[in-house]
Enzyme design. Structure first.
Site, PDB file in Angstrom:
ATOM      1  N   GLU A   1      41.845  34.887  35.006  1.00  0.00           N
ATOM      2  CA  GLU A   1      41.561  33.684  35.800  1.00  0.00           C
ATOM      3  C   GLU A   1      41.460  32.434  34.926  1.00  0.00           C
ATOM      4  OE1 GLU A   1      38.112  34.820  38.047  1.00  0.00           O
ATOM      5  OE2 GLU A   1      39.156  36.452  39.048  1.00  0.00           O
TER       6      GLU A   1
ATOM      7  N   GLU B   1      44.238  43.566  42.412  1.00  0.00           N
ATOM      8  CA  GLU B   1      42.905  43.652  43.044  1.00  0.00           C
ATOM      9  C   GLU B   1      43.025  43.492  44.560  1.00  0.00           C
ATOM     10  OE1 GLU B   1      40.087  41.009  41.116  1.00  0.00           O
ATOM     11  OE2 GLU B   1      40.906  41.424  39.139  1.00  0.00           O
TER      12      GLU B   1
HETATM   13  O1  9MR Z   1      34.011  43.415  42.443  1.00  0.00           O
HETATM   14  C1  9MR Z   1      33.384  42.855  41.306  1.00  0.00           C
HETATM   15  C2  9MR Z   1      31.906  42.602  41.622  1.00  0.00           C
HETATM   16  O2  9MR Z   1      31.257  43.815  41.895  1.00  0.00           O
HETATM   17  C3  9MR Z   1      31.247  41.905  40.430  1.00  0.00           C
HETATM   18  O3  9MR Z   1      29.918  41.565  40.762  1.00  0.00           O
HETATM   19  C4  9MR Z   1      32.030  40.643  40.063  1.00  0.00           C
HETATM   20  C5  9MR Z   1      31.485  39.997  38.790  1.00  0.00           C
HETATM   21  O4  9MR Z   1      31.674  40.821  37.674  1.00  0.00           O
HETATM   22  O5  9MR Z   1      33.392  40.959  39.837  1.00  0.00           O
HETATM   23  C6  9MR Z   1      34.036  41.542  40.943  1.00  0.00           C
HETATM   24  O6  9MR Z   1      35.382  41.775  40.606  1.00  0.00           O
HETATM   25  C7  9MR Z   1      36.139  40.599  40.335  1.00  0.00           C
HETATM   26  C8  9MR Z   1      37.132  40.935  39.247  1.00  0.00           C
HETATM   27  O7  9MR Z   1      36.479  41.440  38.105  1.00  0.00           O
HETATM   28  C9  9MR Z   1      37.955  39.704  38.868  1.00  0.00           C
HETATM   29  N1  9MR Z   1      38.564  39.107  40.021  1.00  0.00           N
HETATM   30  C10 9MR Z   1      37.693  38.851  41.173  1.00  0.00           C
HETATM   31  C11 9MR Z   1      36.953  40.142  41.547  1.00  0.00           C
HETATM   32  C12 9MR Z   1      36.141  39.934  42.822  1.00  0.00           C
HETATM   33  O8  9MR Z   1      35.170  38.962  42.630  1.00  0.00           O
END
Ligand code: 9MR
Length: 366
Positions: free
Chosen positions: A157, A274
């Site tokens: 990102e 994702e």
């Molecule tokens: O699904 C993930 C959530 O449980 C965590 O709290 C969050 C922060 O680490 O990250 C979420 O996954 C993210 C991913 O790592 C990167 N892209 C966005 C995803 C959804 O927020």
């Protein structure tokens, strides 16, 4: 009778007391990894072993459906290191071992991100120290897992038109302290630490055909051109595809396919990394909601998979029982969200059949 009709018939039967009904429904739902494999593709999901303790059925579903997985949390910086320089790999190692036992490839996620940093990291970053902090982290983490991972999301990102920079980069802590070269340095350091892993730039909203998405696509292609001209080892682009149920009109259209062709021309492998569909603003009626969600899955994946550079699809969870969306994007009416392919009982939903159809329609990879 095709598979979808057969399952609809089974689900519709009033004789729900049959102990075998659920088994029959699941059996008719061919594993998505198998449908993907028939086309030379991979299919998988984000993974957190703790969900298996809550639901053995989910474990069974996961192993039957997936041949690739992304740790949802366990390889993020704040999961690995609570104190400066001290790393605990035990949970991530368990996940990697589980995947090895079950022949599931692992996508390392993620090395350099502005989010999910331990509290100690921002405090240590200055223009003098930031480069060393970032490179130490990459060496420790990519070095630890070297040879065991299919790929690494090296940067995550890193684009954000909201930062108002002409290059479209996100003005995050790394850019502010190291400068734009942090991206090149991160890729080179990961290649040195784990020469076998495929190195990916993972990004959000590239799949949305609106002003914001268009700005991100342009910035992504410019970044790739600059990196590739310098010989930076970057092998792929990850499209997160956290899609929104109310954005059907800006998903999977011709301009999205044109963008995938641009990535292909730059010899990028492309991964949907994702995938899920937020149903937070969709109608309450479950049948209506499931249909809208399924139609988007079908349209988006059919468009994505037409492009042979797309090598795999990773969903951000398989069962609605375990989705980040229930916490982060809940429905205002309080109803449970239904963003994934399987319901809370691990039974296939219309979304599953839409994904299966898109995989079946995909051209075979050579
Ligand atoms: O699904 C993930 C959530 O449980 C965590 O709290 C969050 C922060 O680490 O990250 C979420 O996954 C993210 C991913 O790592 C990167 N892209 C966005 C995803 C959804 O927020």
């Amino acid at each position: 009778m095709n598979r979808r009709d057969f399952v609809t018939m089974l689900s519709a039967t009033a004789v729900t007391k049959w102990a075998s009904l659920e088994t029959a429904v699941q059996a008719a739902a061919a594993p998505l990894k198998q449908l993907a494999d028939q086309k030379g593709l991979m299919f998988g999901s984000s993974l957190a072993l703790k969900y298996f303790e809550q639901s053995p059925a989910y474990k069974q579903l996961f192993v039957s459906q997936c041949d690739i997985a992304t740790p949802e949390l366990q390889m993020k910086w704040n999961s690995l290191s609570r104190q400066p320089g001290i790393y605990d790999f035990s949970t991530a190692d368990q996940l990697v071992a589980f995947c090895a036992t079950n022949r599931i490839k692992v996508r390392g996620h993620t090395l350099v991100w502005h989010d999910s940093l331990p509290v100690w990291v921002p405090g240590q970053l200055s223009p003098v120290t930031a480069r060393t902090v970032m490179l130490d982290h990459i060496q420790k983490v990519a070095g630890h897992f070297a040879g065991k991972l299919y790929s690494w999301d090296v940067v995550n990102e890193a684009l954000d038109p909201g930062s108002q920079r002409p290059d479209g980069l996100r003005s995050n802590l790394w850019l502010q302290n190291i400068g734009v070269s942090y991206i090149e340095q991160a890729f080179r350091a990961t290649a040195a630490a784990d020469p076998k892993a495929l190195l990916v730039w993972n990004e959000n909203y590239l799949e949305v055909s609106n002003g914001f998405g268009d700005a991100k696509r342009k910035a992504m292609l410019n970044q790739l051109d600059a990196l590739l001209a310098k010989g930076v080892p970057i092998h792929g682009v990850g499209l997160e595809a956290h899609l929104r149920g109310d954005q059907a009109n800006v998903l999977g259209d011709a301009s999205y396919e044109a963008f995938l062709s641009e990535l292909t021309q730059r010899k990028m492998k492309i991964f949907i990394t994702e995938l899920d569909i937020q149903d937070s603003s969709l109608p309450a009626d479950v049948g209506e909601r499931d249909k809208i969600v399924a139609d988007i899955y079908r349209k988006f994946l059919t468009a994505s998979l037409r492009q042979p550079a797309v090598k795999g699809v990773v969903a951000w969870g398989l069962s609605d029982a375990f989705s980040w969306i229930s916490g982060y994007r809940p429905r205002k009416d309080g109803l449970p969200v239904r963003p994934l392919a399987f319901d809370i009982n691990c039974q296939p939903k219309p979304a599953y059949f839409a994904i299966a159809e898109a995989l079946e329609a995909a051209p075979r990879r050579v």
